[in-house]
Design a protein around this motif. Structure first.
Motif, PDB file in Angstrom:
ATOM      1  N   LEU A  77       0.821  -1.204   0.000  1.00 56.69           N
ATOM      2  CA  LEU A  77       0.000   0.000   0.000  1.00 56.69           C
ATOM      3  C   LEU A  77       0.862   1.265   0.000  1.00 56.69           C
ATOM      4  O   LEU A  77       1.995   1.260   0.503  1.00 56.69           O
ATOM      5  CB  LEU A  77      -0.905   0.017   1.228  1.00 56.69           C
ATOM      6  CG  LEU A  77      -2.039  -1.013   1.277  1.00 56.69           C
ATOM      7  CD1 LEU A  77      -2.682  -1.007   2.662  1.00 56.69           C
ATOM      8  CD2 LEU A  77      -3.074  -0.723   0.198  1.00 56.69           C
ATOM      9  N   PRO A  78       0.335   2.368  -0.518  1.00 60.78           N
ATOM     10  CA  PRO A  78       1.070   3.638  -0.466  1.00 60.78           C
ATOM     11  C   PRO A  78       1.359   4.035   0.977  1.00 60.78           C
ATOM     12  O   PRO A  78       0.532   3.794   1.869  1.00 60.78           O
ATOM     13  CB  PRO A  78       0.096   4.631  -1.123  1.00 60.78           C
ATOM     14  CG  PRO A  78      -0.819   3.796  -1.942  1.00 60.78           C
ATOM     15  CD  PRO A  78      -0.958   2.499  -1.208  1.00 60.78           C
ATOM     16  N   PRO A  79       2.496   4.652   1.225  1.00 63.22           N
ATOM     17  CA  PRO A  79       2.844   5.065   2.591  1.00 63.22           C
ATOM     18  C   PRO A  79       1.753   5.909   3.249  1.00 63.22           C
ATOM     19  O   PRO A  79       1.464   5.739   4.439  1.00 63.22           O
ATOM     20  CB  PRO A  79       4.129   5.878   2.389  1.00 63.22           C
ATOM     21  CG  PRO A  79       4.735   5.313   1.152  1.00 63.22           C
ATOM     22  CD  PRO A  79       3.583   4.950   0.274  1.00 63.22           C
ATOM     23  N   GLU A  80       1.134   6.789   2.481  1.00 63.71           N
ATOM     24  CA  GLU A  80       0.113   7.682   3.044  1.00 63.71           C
ATOM     25  C   GLU A  80      -1.076   6.886   3.593  1.00 63.71           C
ATOM     26  O   GLU A  80      -1.647   7.241   4.632  1.00 63.71           O
ATOM     27  CB  GLU A  80      -0.369   8.680   1.983  1.00 63.71           C
ATOM     28  CG  GLU A  80       0.680   9.666   1.510  1.00 63.71           C
ATOM     29  CD  GLU A  80       1.706   9.044   0.563  1.00 63.71           C
ATOM     30  OE1 GLU A  80       1.423   7.952   0.007  1.00 63.71           O
ATOM     31  OE2 GLU A  80       2.793   9.628   0.404  1.00 63.71           O
ATOM     32  N   THR A  81      -1.440   5.819   2.897  1.00 60.49           N
ATOM     33  CA  THR A  81      -2.560   4.989   3.343  1.00 60.49           C
ATOM     34  C   THR A  81      -2.238   4.299   4.656  1.00 60.49           C
ATOM     35  O   THR A  81      -3.070   4.243   5.575  1.00 60.49           O
ATOM     36  CB  THR A  81      -2.903   3.935   2.269  1.00 60.49           C
ATOM     37  OG1 THR A  81      -3.244   4.597   1.054  1.00 60.49           O
ATOM     38  CG2 THR A  81      -4.071   3.068   2.717  1.00 60.49           C
ATOM     39  N   ILE A  82      -1.029   3.771   4.760  1.00 62.33           N
ATOM     40  CA  ILE A  82      -0.616   3.072   5.973  1.00 62.33           C
ATOM     41  C   ILE A  82      -0.509   4.041   7.138  1.00 62.33           C
ATOM     42  O   ILE A  82      -0.985   3.755   8.254  1.00 62.33           O
ATOM     43  CB  ILE A  82       0.720   2.330   5.729  1.00 62.33           C
ATOM     44  CG1 ILE A  82       0.532   1.262   4.649  1.00 62.33           C
ATOM     45  CG2 ILE A  82       1.233   1.711   7.035  1.00 62.33           C
ATOM     46  CD1 ILE A  82       1.809   0.560   4.239  1.00 62.33           C
ATOM     47  N   VAL A  83       0.059   5.202   6.902  1.00 66.83           N
ATOM     48  CA  VAL A  83       0.188   6.197   7.963  1.00 66.83           C
ATOM     49  C   VAL A  83      -1.179   6.666   8.430  1.00 66.83           C
ATOM     50  O   VAL A  83      -1.422   6.844   9.634  1.00 66.83           O
ATOM     51  CB  VAL A  83       1.044   7.395   7.481  1.00 66.83           C
ATOM     52  CG1 VAL A  83       0.995   8.535   8.495  1.00 66.83           C
ATOM     53  CG2 VAL A  83       2.486   6.962   7.248  1.00 66.83           C
ATOM     54  N   GLN A  84      -2.095   6.839   7.493  1.00 64.14           N
ATOM     55  CA  GLN A  84      -3.444   7.263   7.851  1.00 64.14           C
ATOM     56  C   GLN A  84      -4.122   6.222   8.746  1.00 64.14           C
ATOM     57  O   GLN A  84      -4.793   6.560   9.722  1.00 64.14           O
ATOM     58  CB  GLN A  84      -4.279   7.496   6.596  1.00 64.14           C
ATOM     59  CG  GLN A  84      -5.704   7.980   6.898  1.00 64.14           C
ATOM     60  CD  GLN A  84      -6.535   8.162   5.638  1.00 64.14           C
ATOM     61  OE1 GLN A  84      -6.266   7.537   4.610  1.00 64.14           O
ATOM     62  NE2 GLN A  84      -7.543   9.019   5.713  1.00 64.14           N
ATOM     63  N   ASN A  85      -3.945   4.951   8.420  1.00 66.71           N
ATOM     64  CA  ASN A  85      -4.519   3.889   9.246  1.00 66.71           C
ATOM     65  C   ASN A  85      -3.890   3.861  10.639  1.00 66.71           C
ATOM     66  O   ASN A  85      -4.584   3.599  11.629  1.00 66.71           O
ATOM     67  CB  ASN A  85      -4.352   2.545   8.559  1.00 66.71           C
ATOM     68  CG  ASN A  85      -5.436   2.252   7.544  1.00 66.71           C
ATOM     69  OD1 ASN A  85      -6.452   1.635   7.849  1.00 66.71           O
ATOM     70  ND2 ASN A  85      -5.237   2.724   6.320  1.00 66.71           N
ATOM     71  N   ALA A  86      -2.593   4.117  10.694  1.00 67.19           N
ATOM     72  CA  ALA A  86      -1.925   4.179  11.998  1.00 67.19           C
ATOM     73  C   ALA A  86      -2.482   5.326  12.827  1.00 67.19           C
ATOM     74  O   ALA A  86      -2.709   5.187  14.041  1.00 67.19           O
ATOM     75  CB  ALA A  86      -0.423   4.339  11.811  1.00 67.19           C
ATOM     76  N   MET A  87      -2.743   6.453  12.192  1.00 69.61           N
ATOM     77  CA  MET A  87      -3.302   7.613  12.890  1.00 69.61           C
ATOM     78  C   MET A  87      -4.708   7.315  13.396  1.00 69.61           C
ATOM     79  O   MET A  87      -5.061   7.665  14.526  1.00 69.61           O
ATOM     80  CB  MET A  87      -3.330   8.822  11.957  1.00 69.61           C
ATOM     81  CG  MET A  87      -3.870  10.096  12.605  1.00 69.61           C
ATOM     82  SD  MET A  87      -2.837  10.672  13.986  1.00 69.61           S
ATOM     83  CE  MET A  87      -1.438  11.346  13.056  1.00 69.61           C
ATOM     84  N   LEU A  88      -5.516   6.661  12.569  1.00 71.92           N
ATOM     85  CA  LEU A  88      -6.871   6.298  12.984  1.00 71.92           C
ATOM     86  C   LEU A  88      -6.842   5.355  14.182  1.00 71.92           C
ATOM     87  O   LEU A  88      -7.659   5.474  15.098  1.00 71.92           O
ATOM     88  CB  LEU A  88      -7.624   5.659  11.818  1.00 71.92           C
ATOM     89  CG  LEU A  88      -8.007   6.589  10.662  1.00 71.92           C
ATOM     90  CD1 LEU A  88      -8.580   5.785   9.497  1.00 71.92           C
ATOM     91  CD2 LEU A  88      -9.004   7.649  11.120  1.00 71.92           C
ATOM     92  N   ALA A  89      -5.910   4.405  14.158  1.00 68.41           N
ATOM     93  CA  ALA A  89      -5.777   3.473  15.282  1.00 68.41           C
ATOM     94  C   ALA A  89      -5.439   4.222  16.565  1.00 68.41           C
ATOM     95  O   ALA A  89      -6.019   3.968  17.626  1.00 68.41           O
ATOM     96  CB  ALA A  89      -4.714   2.428  14.973  1.00 68.41           C
ATOM     97  N   LYS A  90      -4.520   5.167  16.460  1.00 69.58           N
ATOM     98  CA  LYS A  90      -4.137   5.950  17.642  1.00 69.58           C
ATOM     99  C   LYS A  90      -5.313   6.763  18.153  1.00 69.58           C
ATOM    100  O   LYS A  90      -5.562   6.839  19.367  1.00 69.58           O
ATOM    101  CB  LYS A  90      -2.965   6.864  17.310  1.00 69.58           C
ATOM    102  CG  LYS A  90      -2.452   7.650  18.509  1.00 69.58           C
ATOM    103  CD  LYS A  90      -1.270   8.528  18.143  1.00 69.58           C
ATOM    104  CE  LYS A  90      -0.770   9.293  19.374  1.00 69.58           C
ATOM    105  NZ  LYS A  90       0.371  10.177  19.030  1.00 69.58           N
ATOM    106  N   GLU A  91      -6.068   7.357  17.241  1.00 73.95           N
ATOM    107  CA  GLU A  91      -7.230   8.159  17.634  1.00 73.95           C
ATOM    108  C   GLU A  91      -8.309   7.303  18.296  1.00 73.95           C
ATOM    109  O   GLU A  91      -9.069   7.790  19.140  1.00 73.95           O
ATOM    110  CB  GLU A  91      -7.796   8.885  16.408  1.00 73.95           C
ATOM    111  CG  GLU A  91      -6.882   9.989  15.888  1.00 73.95           C
ATOM    112  CD  GLU A  91      -7.360  10.583  14.578  1.00 73.95           C
ATOM    113  OE1 GLU A  91      -8.344  10.056  13.999  1.00 73.95           O
ATOM    114  OE2 GLU A  91      -6.747  11.574  14.117  1.00 73.95           O
ATOM    115  N   ASP A  92      -8.360   6.023  17.926  1.00 77.13           N
ATOM    116  CA  ASP A  92      -9.319   5.102  18.535  1.00 77.13           C
ATOM    117  C   ASP A  92      -8.892   4.655  19.933  1.00 77.13           C
ATOM    118  O   ASP A  92      -9.646   3.972  20.632  1.00 77.13           O
ATOM    119  CB  ASP A  92      -9.507   3.860  17.649  1.00 77.13           C
ATOM    120  CG  ASP A  92     -10.391   4.136  16.445  1.00 77.13           C
ATOM    121  OD1 ASP A  92     -11.245   5.036  16.523  1.00 77.13           O
ATOM    122  OD2 ASP A  92     -10.225   3.436  15.417  1.00 77.13           O
ATOM    123  N   GLY A  93      -7.676   4.998  20.315  1.00 76.63           N
ATOM    124  CA  GLY A  93      -7.184   4.613  21.630  1.00 76.63           C
ATOM    125  C   GLY A  93      -6.315   3.377  21.639  1.00 76.63           C
ATOM    126  O   GLY A  93      -5.930   2.885  22.697  1.00 76.63           O
TER     127      GLY A  93
END
Length: 326
Positions: free
Chosen positions: A92-108
């Protein structure tokens, strides 16, 4: 008290005093009667609470490269050997992976694992993954774990330098059953990567899949080998039969079989994060709380490699409901 109850309590007390149980004792524990299963789970829970506390490790993952894997693992819908009809994609593109990591962090969620479906990374693949890890560190700041297949010592050292906390490489199934599950690599191949991970000082995440046709004693065999590796984390997956794979018609394990397996794994690995992973929503449904109060102290949330999962908010609510923390 019955003799089984006495035996379970004596094994629990020995573990809590810092000693190990023997293989013979583990065999007796995993074969206790259904009437003693509640006692076994309670004892495993006591070990967990006293040695690991009330915290449940919650992790999210991303299938960063999906399908067309050149290994023939019978359980896996991502294998190129089987016609399973799943969608596939390259890294996957780096931006997609980073975005998912950010969403995970925001979810706690506290940790985020990058998973790739291949035998192991090429030099180019590894450079791309390394760059993505640096980007996550810089832009997100979440604990990063990796599951990239077979890696060499040089790669393991690089991952450690990048700040990767834990590397996942499951044994999958017992040595005595392995050839029935995979023929493109060996049990020793998997063990070699795990020993490499430990050698360089990365934390090890190593578990397996239960319910693939192995016997109860073979599940114990797997648990004993895992305990010998002393992993910091052990994910316990329950086979969800996938259409098009050789195991698509495999009979599912009973709840009681899952509970006794996890409980005994806790006796064998008293300080390890025992994580109920793939299949927990399918098998356990409303019994997930029983497992988190029966030896397990970790979950994967938000979905897996090819199947969905619980929403993080639902999982956090479940954990809070039973008086634990995340």
């Amino acid at each position: 008290m019955t003799s089984e109850t006495d035996f379970i309590i004596s094994c629990k007390d020995r573990v809590l005093s810092g000693h190990t149980i023997s293989q013979g004792e583990a065999e007796r524990l995993i074969n206790v009667s259904d009437d003693s299963l509640h006692t076994l789970s309670d004892a495993a829970n006591e070990i967990t609470r006293k040695l690991c506390g009330n915290m449940v490790d919650v992790e999210a993952l991303i299938n960063a490269k999906k399908g067309k894997c050149q290994e023939d693992c019978s359980f896996c819908s991502q294998s190129a050997f089987f016609k399973t009809g799943i969608d596939t994609y390259k890294l996957l593109p780096p931006e997609t992976i980073v975005q998912n990591a950010m969403l995970a962090k925001e979810d706690g969620v506290k940790s985020f694992c990058l998973v790739c479906a291949w035998r192991g990374p090429t030099e180019k693949d590894f450079e791309q993954i390394s760059s993505i890890i640096e980007k996550i560190n810089r832009e997100v700041g979440i604990e990063v774990n990796c599951s990239l297949g077979f890696i060499n010592e040089e790669m393991a050292i690089k991952l450690k330098k990048l700040g990767v906390k834990r590397y996942n490489h499951n044994l999958e199934t017992p040595r005595s059953f392995f050839e029935k599950i995979c023929t493109t690599h060996t049990y020793d191949d998997r063990m070699k990567t795990n020993l490499t991970v430990k050698k360089v000082g990365l934390e090890l995440c190593c578990g397996g899949i239960i319910g693939m046709g192995e016997t109860r004693m073979q599940r114990l065999e797997l648990g004993l080998d895992l305990a010998g590796l002393e992993p910091e984390e052990c994910p316990i997956n329950m086979l969800v039969p996938q259409k098009g794979t050789p195991l698509e018609l495999q009979t599912r394990l009973s709840i009681s079989e899952i509970l006794r397996t996890i409980a005994v794994f806790r006796f064998l690995m008293p300080k390890t994060i025992l994580k109920i992973a793939g299949g927990r929503e399918v098998y356990l449904i409303n019994d997930q709380e029983r497992v988190l109060l029966g030896g397990a102290n970790g979950i994967i949330t938000g979905g897996y490699l090819t199947i969905g999962g619980n929403k993080p908010t639902d999982d956090f609510q479940m954990i809070s409901k039973i008086g634990l923390e995340a």
